[in-house]
Design a protein around this motif. Structure first.
Motif, short mmCIF file in Angstrom:
data_model
loop_
_atom_site.label_atom_id
_atom_site.label_comp_id
_atom_site.label_asym_id
_atom_site.label_seq_id
_atom_site.Cartn_x
_atom_site.Cartn_y
_atom_site.Cartn_z
N GLU A 45 57.92 57.44 9.02
CA GLU A 45 57.93 56.59 10.21
C GLU A 45 58.74 55.32 9.92
OE1 GLU A 45 54.84 54.30 13.23
OE2 GLU A 45 54.04 55.73 11.79
N SER A 46 58.51 54.72 8.78
CA SER A 46 59.26 53.53 8.39
C SER A 46 60.73 53.87 8.17
CB SER A 46 58.65 52.96 7.11
OG SER A 46 59.41 51.88 6.64
N SER A 49 62.44 54.28 11.53
CA SER A 49 62.52 53.05 12.32
C SER A 49 63.65 52.13 11.84
CB SER A 49 61.19 52.30 12.30
OG SER A 49 60.94 51.76 11.02
N GLN A 160 58.99 53.19 18.58
CA GLN A 160 59.39 52.09 17.71
C GLN A 160 60.44 52.64 16.77
OE1 GLN A 160 55.79 50.72 15.93
NE2 GLN A 160 55.05 49.80 17.80
N MET A 161 61.65 52.69 17.25
CA MET A 161 62.71 53.34 16.49
C MET A 161 63.71 52.34 15.94
SD MET A 161 61.53 56.29 16.72
CE MET A 161 62.77 57.07 15.74
N GLY A 162 63.35 51.09 15.89
CA GLY A 162 64.25 50.13 15.29
C GLY A 162 65.15 49.47 16.30
#
Length: 191
Positions: A45-46, A49, A160-162
């Motif tokens: 996930e991190s 993102s 929340q994709m950055g």
């Protein structure tokens, strides 16, 4: 002699233009960076993102094929860690997946229990860049309301994709190089 020299120059330039055209294609994203596709020490996930994904990019999954696989699934199956109805399944240990359409794409490890402990990846693939001349879409026009209460909130999936993609992307660079390549090739054909 001049004909041979011009053919050599033409051939050299043609090869150079072709190499530049290939070099500026979509971005290749190695899933998990140095950790690869694993259950040990990777936060997908991190990882996702911190990147922007566009049509034309590709994902490279590197993993031990004796212990893992890559299973592309629907959004619902992603949430449930359900691998019994895959959209696609990869098992080579080094799989390259081209991102050919915009939207959410979901990948899990189909080995029982692996998805549940975090071996899953959801990315938002944006349309290919239209280049630096693309204008932003206008904001929607709101009609006046007589109510002072806040507008109802529609429950939408949270992504929340950055950060938003930069206006100058690999795809726009590729378009510029393709145009330049065509121009150079045209000039040499005419000469």
């Amino acid at each position: 002699m001049a004909l041979i020299k011009s053919n050599t120059v033409f051939t050299s330039l043609l090869i150079l233009v072709a190499l530049f055209g290939v070099a500026v294609g979509g971005t290749v994203h190695k899933v998990g960076d140095s950790s690869g596709w694993t259950i040990m020490g990777a936060n997908y996930e991190s990882w996702a993102s911190s990147r922007t994904f566009q049509v034309g990019d590709s994902l490279v999954f590197e993993y031990n094929k004796d212990f893992h696989d890559v299973t592309q699934v629907s959004h619902n199956d992603f949430e449930l860690c359900e691998s019994s109805k895959p959209l696609a399944k990869y098992q080579t240990g080094s799989d390259t997946i081209s991102l050919t359409k915009p939207g959410l794409q979901n990948f899990i490890c189909g080995v029982p229990g692996h998805c549940d402990i975090g071996q899953k990846l959801q990315i938002l693939v944006l349309p290919a860049s239209l280049g630096p001349v693309a204008a932003p879409l206008p904001a929607p026009v709101r009609s006046p309301t007589t109510s002072l209460s806040p507008s109802p909130v529609v429950n939408a999936p949270q992504c929340q994709m950055g950060p938003s993609p930069a206006p100058h992307s690999a795809a726009s660079t590729s378009s510029v190089w393709n145009g330049f390549s065509f121009l150079v090739l045209s000039l040499f054909i005419l000469v």
